[in-house]
Design an enzyme around this catalytic site. Sequence first.
Site, mmCIF file in Angstrom:
data_model
loop_
_atom_site.group_PDB
_atom_site.id
_atom_site.type_symbol
_atom_site.label_atom_id
_atom_site.label_comp_id
_atom_site.label_asym_id
_atom_site.label_seq_id
_atom_site.Cartn_x
_atom_site.Cartn_y
_atom_site.Cartn_z
ATOM 1 N N LYS A 30 -22.352 -35.512 17.813
ATOM 2 C CA LYS A 30 -21.734 -34.912 16.621
ATOM 3 C C LYS A 30 -21.060 -36.000 15.780
ATOM 4 O O LYS A 30 -21.122 -35.971 14.556
ATOM 5 C CB LYS A 30 -20.701 -33.852 17.027
ATOM 6 C CG LYS A 30 -21.322 -32.591 17.616
ATOM 7 C CD LYS A 30 -21.488 -31.510 16.580
ATOM 8 C CE LYS A 30 -22.500 -30.528 16.842
ATOM 9 N NZ LYS A 30 -22.810 -29.469 17.446
ATOM 10 N N LYS A 86 -34.954 -31.952 19.235
ATOM 11 C CA LYS A 86 -34.508 -30.660 19.763
ATOM 12 C C LYS A 86 -34.258 -29.689 18.603
ATOM 13 O O LYS A 86 -33.637 -30.084 17.610
ATOM 14 C CB LYS A 86 -33.203 -30.867 20.549
ATOM 15 C CG LYS A 86 -32.705 -29.616 21.244
ATOM 16 C CD LYS A 86 -31.229 -29.715 21.613
ATOM 17 C CE LYS A 86 -30.378 -28.890 20.681
ATOM 18 N NZ LYS A 86 -29.104 -28.421 21.145
ATOM 19 N N LYS A 130 -29.495 -26.119 14.888
ATOM 20 C CA LYS A 130 -29.020 -25.783 13.547
ATOM 21 C C LYS A 130 -28.570 -27.036 12.804
ATOM 22 O O LYS A 130 -28.831 -27.212 11.633
ATOM 23 C CB LYS A 130 -27.843 -24.812 13.631
ATOM 24 C CG LYS A 130 -28.281 -23.379 13.673
ATOM 25 C CD LYS A 130 -27.174 -22.495 14.166
ATOM 26 C CE LYS A 130 -26.910 -22.770 15.597
ATOM 27 N NZ LYS A 130 -26.293 -21.920 16.473
HETATM 28 N N1 AQP Z 1 -33.833 -26.490 21.240
HETATM 29 C C1 AQP Z 1 -33.366 -25.834 22.304
HETATM 30 N N2 AQP Z 1 -34.129 -25.715 23.409
HETATM 31 C C2 AQP Z 1 -33.692 -25.040 24.509
HETATM 32 N N3 AQP Z 1 -32.485 -24.438 24.560
HETATM 33 C C3 AQP Z 1 -31.675 -24.525 23.477
HETATM 34 N N4 AQP Z 1 -30.444 -24.043 23.214
HETATM 35 C C4 AQP Z 1 -30.070 -24.425 21.974
HETATM 36 N N5 AQP Z 1 -31.052 -25.152 21.400
HETATM 37 C C5 AQP Z 1 -32.070 -25.232 22.300
HETATM 38 C C6 AQP Z 1 -29.671 -23.242 24.170
HETATM 39 O O1 AQP Z 1 -29.148 -22.122 23.487
HETATM 40 C C7 AQP Z 1 -27.943 -21.730 24.135
HETATM 41 C C8 AQP Z 1 -26.903 -21.454 23.097
HETATM 42 O O2 AQP Z 1 -26.419 -22.681 22.651
HETATM 43 P P1 AQP Z 1 -25.245 -22.828 21.677
HETATM 44 O O3 AQP Z 1 -24.440 -21.624 21.575
HETATM 45 O O4 AQP Z 1 -24.528 -24.081 22.012
HETATM 46 O O5 AQP Z 1 -26.088 -22.968 20.428
HETATM 47 P P2 AQP Z 1 -26.129 -24.217 19.680
HETATM 48 O O6 AQP Z 1 -26.011 -25.442 20.549
HETATM 49 O O7 AQP Z 1 -25.114 -23.945 18.653
HETATM 50 O O8 AQP Z 1 -27.550 -24.301 19.112
HETATM 51 P P3 AQP Z 1 -27.818 -25.497 18.219
HETATM 52 O O9 AQP Z 1 -28.769 -25.056 17.187
HETATM 53 O O10 AQP Z 1 -28.211 -26.654 19.068
HETATM 54 O O11 AQP Z 1 -26.424 -25.759 17.500
HETATM 55 P P4 AQP Z 1 -25.762 -27.095 17.081
HETATM 56 O O12 AQP Z 1 -26.751 -27.762 16.208
HETATM 57 O O13 AQP Z 1 -24.533 -26.654 16.358
HETATM 58 O O14 AQP Z 1 -25.476 -27.884 18.327
HETATM 59 C C9 AQP Z 1 -27.568 -22.858 25.086
HETATM 60 O O15 AQP Z 1 -27.856 -22.459 26.406
HETATM 61 C C10 AQP Z 1 -28.463 -23.990 24.678
HETATM 62 O O16 AQP Z 1 -28.804 -24.809 25.770
#
Ligand code: AQP
Length: 323
Positions: free
Chosen positions: A110, A190, A193
């Site tokens: 981040k 990966k 968002k």
């Molecule tokens: N690309 C991915 N592949 C497999 N699993 C994923 N998860 C997220 N992205 C992938 C899984 O989703 C669950 C929820 O995660 P979160 O609440 O932490 O969601 P997130 O991390 O906000 O999703 P993002 O899009 O990756 O957000 P940012 O960009 O803000 O970090 C978890 O179990 C995660 O492993």
Amino acid sequence: MRILSGIQPSGRLHIGNYLGMMEPAIRLQNEGEAFYFIADYHALTSTHDPAVLRENVRGLAIDFLACGLDPEKATFWRQSDVPEVTELTWILSCVTPMGLLERCVSFKDKIAQGVSPSHGLFAYPVLQAADILIFDSDIVPVGKDQKQHLEVTRDIAQKFNDRYGDELLRIPEPQIREETATVPGLDGRKMSKSYDNSIEIFEETEKKLRKKVMKIVTDSTPVEDAKDPEGSYLIQLYELFASKAEVEEMKASYRAGGTGYGHYKQQLFEKIWGAFEPMREKREALIADPDYVEDVLQNGAKRAQEKAREVLDRVRKATGLGR
Ligand code: AQP
């Protein structure tokens, strides 16, 4: 067996969220005592508009229920309705070495993205540890990006037990499925968002979803030439939705040449749209019934709070807090 998982209400759900966490969680609700929550305390690290946060929580609850979370089988609640977890977070903070948090890759990531870090962002693995440990969880279904945080949770639980007494906190196991451990995004990184490379599970129209899928990055091999299926993100995504035979067919067509990537993207688009089609109707019904959705979360919070109090009371007693 108690299964626990959480998901942040930080925007619209994408295929990575669905396959990495939601789909396994929904399957596991038939196999044990399932506890799933909407991590709104966590979302405060990145969402600072109260109206947006509320709307994201509502939307996530609807989408999870539409996808098959069954409130008769799983306890489903909004994290901030069980504030006991923040008390445990503080107690765990006091056994957590700084170095453990400083090593967390997602925090460093981040920072590398230019996010100005708050203490909340730095400390959020401790809140996550509390989320898990306060329910005596055995299994935590997550994507691979959460593996390190699960190790942190285990370390914190062990440190707490070493200081205050063996087996006070149950040490959980992550459950990461190989095939969906890291779902790739439009650019092959990966799906996330924050990388702006997501394919949402409930894109509003077919046209919008098709447009998204057409953005998947491919090489510039001309239509008539043979293409290499190895390392193709398009195929990696297709594998998540198509049968083995269909994947083999696409790979063979890649090798044969004569077909453009647009054709394969259309095939992938159809698979994705079809996969979420049955959930759309249920989603519309839930959108029309906000009271039902709120009732589910309130009832879930009551059940979750009962369990949380049991563990928190045990921890308070062990640490010398209270009477
Ligand atoms: N690309 C991915 N592949 C497999 N699993 C994923 N998860 C997220 N992205 C992938 C899984 O989703 C669950 C929820 O995660 P979160 O609440 O932490 O969601 P997130 O991390 O906000 O999703 P993002 O899009 O990756 O957000 P940012 O960009 O803000 O970090 C978890 O179990 C995660 O492993």
